[in-house]
Write a protein that holds these residues in place. Sequence first.
Motif, PDB file in Angstrom:
ATOM      1  N   GLU A  59       0.794  -1.223   0.000  1.00 14.74           N
ATOM      2  CA  GLU A  59       0.000   0.000   0.000  1.00 14.74           C
ATOM      3  C   GLU A  59       0.835   1.287   0.000  1.00 14.74           C
ATOM      4  OE1 GLU A  59      -2.662  -0.159   3.310  1.00 14.74           O
ATOM      5  OE2 GLU A  59      -4.063  -1.499   2.282  1.00 14.74           O
ATOM      6  N   THR A 182       2.015   8.512  -5.506  1.00 11.52           N
ATOM      7  CA  THR A 182       0.812   8.263  -4.704  1.00 11.52           C
ATOM      8  C   THR A 182      -0.459   8.874  -5.289  1.00 11.52           C
ATOM      9  OG1 THR A 182       1.341  10.179  -3.307  1.00 11.52           O
ATOM     10  CG2 THR A 182       2.124   8.024  -2.570  1.00 11.52           C
ATOM     11  N   CYS A 183      -0.323   9.860  -6.175  1.00 12.10           N
ATOM     12  CA  CYS A 183      -1.513  10.501  -6.746  1.00 12.10           C
ATOM     13  C   CYS A 183      -1.904   9.918  -8.099  1.00 12.10           C
ATOM     14  CB  CYS A 183      -1.287  12.014  -6.883  1.00 12.10           C
ATOM     15  SG  CYS A 183      -1.113  12.858  -5.300  1.00 12.10           S
ATOM     16  N   ASN A 184      -0.920   9.372  -8.812  1.00 12.83           N
ATOM     17  CA  ASN A 184      -1.192   8.833 -10.145  1.00 12.83           C
ATOM     18  C   ASN A 184      -1.489   7.333 -10.142  1.00 12.83           C
ATOM     19  OD1 ASN A 184      -0.615  11.408 -10.900  1.00 12.83           O
ATOM     20  ND2 ASN A 184       1.256  10.935 -12.028  1.00 12.83           N
ATOM     21  N   ARG A 185      -1.485   6.742  -8.948  1.00 10.96           N
ATOM     22  CA  ARG A 185      -1.740   5.299  -8.837  1.00 10.96           C
ATOM     23  C   ARG A 185      -2.811   5.063  -7.782  1.00 10.96           C
ATOM     24  NH1 ARG A 185       3.617   1.904  -9.437  1.00 10.96           N
ATOM     25  NH2 ARG A 185       2.296   0.454  -8.322  1.00 10.96           N
ATOM     26  N   SER A 186      -3.592   4.039  -8.003  1.00 14.30           N
ATOM     27  CA  SER A 186      -4.652   3.733  -7.045  1.00 14.30           C
ATOM     28  C   SER A 186      -4.183   2.776  -5.953  1.00 14.30           C
ATOM     29  CB  SER A 186      -5.856   3.110  -7.773  1.00 14.30           C
ATOM     30  OG  SER A 186      -5.461   1.912  -8.438  1.00 14.30           O
ATOM     31  N   ASP A 187      -3.035   2.124  -6.172  1.00 11.81           N
ATOM     32  CA  ASP A 187      -2.606   1.098  -5.226  1.00 11.81           C
ATOM     33  C   ASP A 187      -1.585   1.583  -4.200  1.00 11.81           C
ATOM     34  OD1 ASP A 187      -0.810   1.482  -7.318  1.00 11.81           O
ATOM     35  OD2 ASP A 187       0.036  -0.535  -7.119  1.00 11.81           O
ATOM     36  N   LYS A 189      -0.259   4.801  -1.515  1.00 16.33           N
ATOM     37  CA  LYS A 189      -0.649   6.026  -0.827  1.00 16.33           C
ATOM     38  C   LYS A 189       0.484   6.472   0.102  1.00 16.33           C
ATOM     39  CE  LYS A 189      -3.137   3.200   2.583  1.00 16.33           C
ATOM     40  NZ  LYS A 189      -4.456   2.844   3.136  1.00 16.33           N
TER      41      LYS A 189
END
Length: 252
Positions: A59, A182-187, A189
Motif C-alpha cells: 500500500e 501516490t496521486c497517479n496510482r490507485s494502489d 498512498k
Amino acid sequence: MHEEVNEWSGDVLQRKKYADFLTQYLVAKKGPFVINVNAPWGSGKTFFIEHWCEDLKKEHPCVLFNAWENDFSNDPLLSVISCIEKDLSPLLSVTDKENNEIKSTFSSVGEYLKSIAPILARAAVSKAIGKDGLEELQQLNEKDSADVVEKVTEKLIQNNKAVEKAIENFEESLKDLIEKLTCNRSDLKKPLFIFIDELDRCRPLYAIELLERIKHLFGVPGIVFVIATDTEQLKHSVNAIYGSGFDSNTYL
C-alpha cells in the motif's frame, strides 16, 4: 473480538502485530516522522524490518537501505539517494520515467556532491596538514595570513550556500516524486517509508555522517524514516567521534 493476524512465515515470536500497530500509528501521524526501532544485536531487528517493509509495499512506496552493506561509500547521502532511486524507479509509470522533472530528482544528487566536495576536501586538508603544516602557516606574514583567511572564508560561505540550495532542490524534487507515486496510482498512498537498517554495525564515522546527512530529509512531508539500531552501540559510535565526554544520549 480480536482480528486474526496472518503471521509471518518462520516468525515464532509472532511480531507481525507490532508491525501492524506501528503502521497504523505512523500513517495516522500524517506528517514527516522518524522512529528508532531499538534492540540489542541478535534480537531480530533485520527480520522484523524486512518483513514489515514487505507488508507495507502492498500500500505504500518503500525504500530499504542496509547501512552496513554501504559503509564503504565516501558520501552516505549519495548511497541513500541511490537506494531511493533503485527502489522507487520501478514504481513509476513509463510516462513518468520519461518525465524530465522526475529525472532531475536524481540528477540533483550530482549537483549536491559537486557542491559539498570542496567543503569535504577542505576538512580533509585541515586534518592532513598536521603540526608541520600549521607551523608553515604561522610563518606567513600578517598581510598574507589575512588574505588567506579572507579568501578561504569567502569560498566556504559560497560552498555552504551551494550545499543548502542543492539540498533544498532535492527535497522539493523528492516531494514531487512522492506525489507522482501516490496521486497517479490507485494502489499506493502516502507516506513513503524509508528504512535504515544495520546502522549500529557501521564504522563510527560512517554511522554518524549518515545520520547527519539524512537529517536534512527528516522534515520532508510525506516521508517516515524507520531507523533500526542497537542504540547503546550507536552511543559508543557517537562518543568515538565526538569524545567520551560528549552527551551521546541527548545527541541521538
